[in-house]
Design an enzyme around this catalytic site. Sequence first.
Site, PDB file in Angstrom:
ATOM      1  N   GLU A  23       0.837  -1.197   0.000  1.00 18.74           N
ATOM      2  CA  GLU A  23       0.000   0.000   0.000  1.00 18.74           C
ATOM      3  C   GLU A  23       0.879   1.257   0.000  1.00 18.74           C
ATOM      4  O   GLU A  23       1.883   1.331   0.711  1.00 18.74           O
ATOM      5  CB  GLU A  23      -0.898  -0.010   1.236  1.00 18.74           C
ATOM      6  N   LYS A  42      -9.622   2.562  -2.502  1.00 20.06           N
ATOM      7  CA  LYS A  42      -9.928   1.993  -1.189  1.00 20.06           C
ATOM      8  C   LYS A  42     -11.286   2.479  -0.691  1.00 20.06           C
ATOM      9  O   LYS A  42     -11.560   3.681  -0.650  1.00 20.06           O
ATOM     10  CB  LYS A  42      -8.816   2.392  -0.213  1.00 20.06           C
ATOM     11  N   CYS A  68      -5.757  -2.653   2.167  1.00 14.62           N
ATOM     12  CA  CYS A  68      -5.573  -2.621   3.622  1.00 14.62           C
ATOM     13  C   CYS A  68      -6.873  -2.795   4.409  1.00 14.62           C
ATOM     14  O   CYS A  68      -7.354  -3.906   4.540  1.00 14.62           O
ATOM     15  CB  CYS A  68      -4.832  -1.351   4.036  1.00 14.62           C
TER      16      CYS A  68
END
Length: 296
Positions: free
Chosen positions: A44, A117, A154
Amino acid sequence: MSEKVTLGLIQVKCGEDIEQNVAYTIEKIEEAAMKGAQIICLQELFNVQYCGQTVSVKGYDLAEPVDSPTLRKMGELAGRLGVVLIVPFYEKAGRGVYFNSAVVFDADGSYLGTTRKNHIPDGPQYHEKYYFIPGNTGYPVYKTRYGTIGIGICWDEWFPEVARILALQGAEILFYPSAIGSEPDHPELCTRRAWEKAISAHGISNGLFVAAVNRVGREKNMTFYGGSFVSNPLGEIMQSLDDEEGILIQEIDKKEIDFARNLLQFLRDRRPETYGLLLKQEALPTKTVFPAPVRL
């Protein structure tokens, strides 16, 4: 298309010099390709230190557009090496509009798309809501030269709904680029095993392969624990890295997906018509009801 695919996960430290980070990562990508990797995933925010430790307007300066020189260089690299390349980065989508994103380049260097994300955490030293808007790309899957893949970035990796949606769209391998480490409120706690179990469990409930890649090392006041791994459709860890830099190379056989799904028919036996509660923001009771008083 061969059912066997070799994955490469790049787990490295990230310094303050962005150009140096990019150059170092390119060396590792080339090394992974030389070792046979066909789909390579980076961590990430691969080229910058994790800005979420603190809240500062200067952190926005780290963001770059999807057509930046860095991303163009990565696309050219994917084409030159003949690899699928997943590049997570801090995206500047417009003036004052920022996402935590990952770009996918196919093995001919072509741009396949961007995943942004969706779940944005907020907590001590993980102040991501200051830096990132929740994603607006949904949960795309990418049909690459070597297989169909899905990405959760994540915090997305902790939510089973993300894995299920990607699986229903045909993903064979889930990639989870991450930046996770120390918990400042609980310095005695390491979440690595919980992280590993939660993510590999998605492989069981959806019958697919999981590849999680984390950063490693000390950045200011945080230590990232690495632990990148690949797990099979029954949730078994095929290979993992420790808390040092490394390149994980793992061959997988997608035929195992058929075996796992024929054995455990979770997709067949789903009851989506009973899952309405999942679409409600307030899933718990909002009002406490006390029993009527007893008259004596």
